[in-house]
Design an enzyme around this catalytic site. Structure first.
Site, short mmCIF file in Angstrom:
data_model
loop_
_atom_site.label_atom_id
_atom_site.label_comp_id
_atom_site.label_asym_id
_atom_site.label_seq_id
_atom_site.Cartn_x
_atom_site.Cartn_y
_atom_site.Cartn_z
N HIS A 116 0.84 -1.21 0.00
CA HIS A 116 0.00 0.00 0.00
C HIS A 116 0.87 1.25 0.00
O HIS A 116 0.62 2.20 -0.75
CB HIS A 116 -0.88 0.05 1.26
CG HIS A 116 -1.94 -1.00 1.35
ND1 HIS A 116 -2.16 -1.72 2.49
CD2 HIS A 116 -2.84 -1.45 0.44
CE1 HIS A 116 -3.17 -2.56 2.29
NE2 HIS A 116 -3.60 -2.42 1.05
N ARG A 135 -1.68 -6.76 -8.25
CA ARG A 135 -0.53 -7.59 -7.86
C ARG A 135 -0.16 -8.57 -8.96
O ARG A 135 0.95 -9.03 -9.05
CB ARG A 135 -0.83 -8.33 -6.57
CG ARG A 135 -0.59 -7.50 -5.34
CD ARG A 135 -1.11 -8.17 -4.12
NE ARG A 135 -2.52 -8.42 -4.26
CZ ARG A 135 -3.42 -8.22 -3.31
NH1 ARG A 135 -3.05 -7.82 -2.14
NH2 ARG A 135 -4.69 -8.44 -3.52
N SER A 191 -3.18 -7.73 2.74
CA SER A 191 -3.59 -7.61 4.15
C SER A 191 -4.09 -8.96 4.68
O SER A 191 -3.83 -9.31 5.83
CB SER A 191 -4.70 -6.56 4.29
OG SER A 191 -4.19 -5.28 3.99
N LYS A 249 -19.70 -5.35 7.29
CA LYS A 249 -18.62 -6.33 7.45
C LYS A 249 -18.11 -6.29 8.89
O LYS A 249 -17.58 -5.27 9.34
CB LYS A 249 -17.49 -6.00 6.46
CG LYS A 249 -16.39 -7.04 6.44
CD LYS A 249 -15.40 -6.80 5.32
CE LYS A 249 -14.12 -7.58 5.61
NZ LYS A 249 -13.09 -7.35 4.62
#
Ligand code: PNS
Length: 158
Positions: free
Chosen positions: A17, A90, A128, A41
């Site tokens: 990040h 990624r 993460s 969430k």
């Protein structure tokens, strides 16, 4: 004047990040890191306030704003009058997901351009989710996360 919004959950912020934030600052004039507040969430490891604080600590030497948003990303981008949505790729696995989001976001809000930045090779395996998993199992994640995230992970999994 290019204003970019870099949205994400940042649960927790990792070095990938931060690399995107640093490189994003080279291609835009203003960068807002937007932390998703998703009340539906409940599985976040860190609260919204904690994720904001971790990002603020990790970007203390940079000229970025850290804010929160909820609901549709494009509504937040419209409200901020930002021209760019900055996202990171990624690899091929991320591509379909990000391409779909970029297409939907463009349909919903055509003025905003999604900029997909390739993760640097050293961070292409860092997420993460993996950082949380590794830290919860006692692995040393110090090479993957900034100091503040490392400390917070140690406290959470002590
Ligand atoms: O770090 P993440 O969890 O991969 O970030 C995902 C994020 C926050 C960028 C994405 O979930 C998002 O934009 N959520 C806001 C809701 C929204 O606009 N959904 C429609 C996308 S087409």
């Amino acid at each position: 004047m290019i204003h970019a919004v870099y949205p994400g959950s940042f649960d927790p912020p990792h070095n990938g990040h931060l690399d995107v934030i640093r490189r994003g600052l080279r291609v835009c004039d203003r960068l807002t890191v937007a932390v998703l507040d998703n009340p539906l969430k409940s599985s976040y490891l860190f609260t919204l306030a904690e994720r904001v604080a971790l990002l603020e600590a990790a970007t203390a030497d940079l000229t970025v704003e850290v804010e929160t948003f909820s609901g549709l990303l494009v509504e937040y981008v419209r409200h901020k009058e930002a021209q760019v949505i900055l996202k990171s790729l990624r690899g091929a696995l991320d591509f379909e997901y990000e391409a779909q989001m970029a297409g939907l976001n463009r349909t919903l809000h055509p003025p905003a351009e999604t900029l997909l930045m390739l993760a640097a090779p050293e961070w292409s395996v860092v997420s993460s989710t993996r950082v949380r998993e590794l830290a919860s199992l006692g692995a040393d994640v110090s090479r993957f996360v900034p100091e503040a995230s490392l400390k917070a992970l140690h406290e959470r999994f002590r």
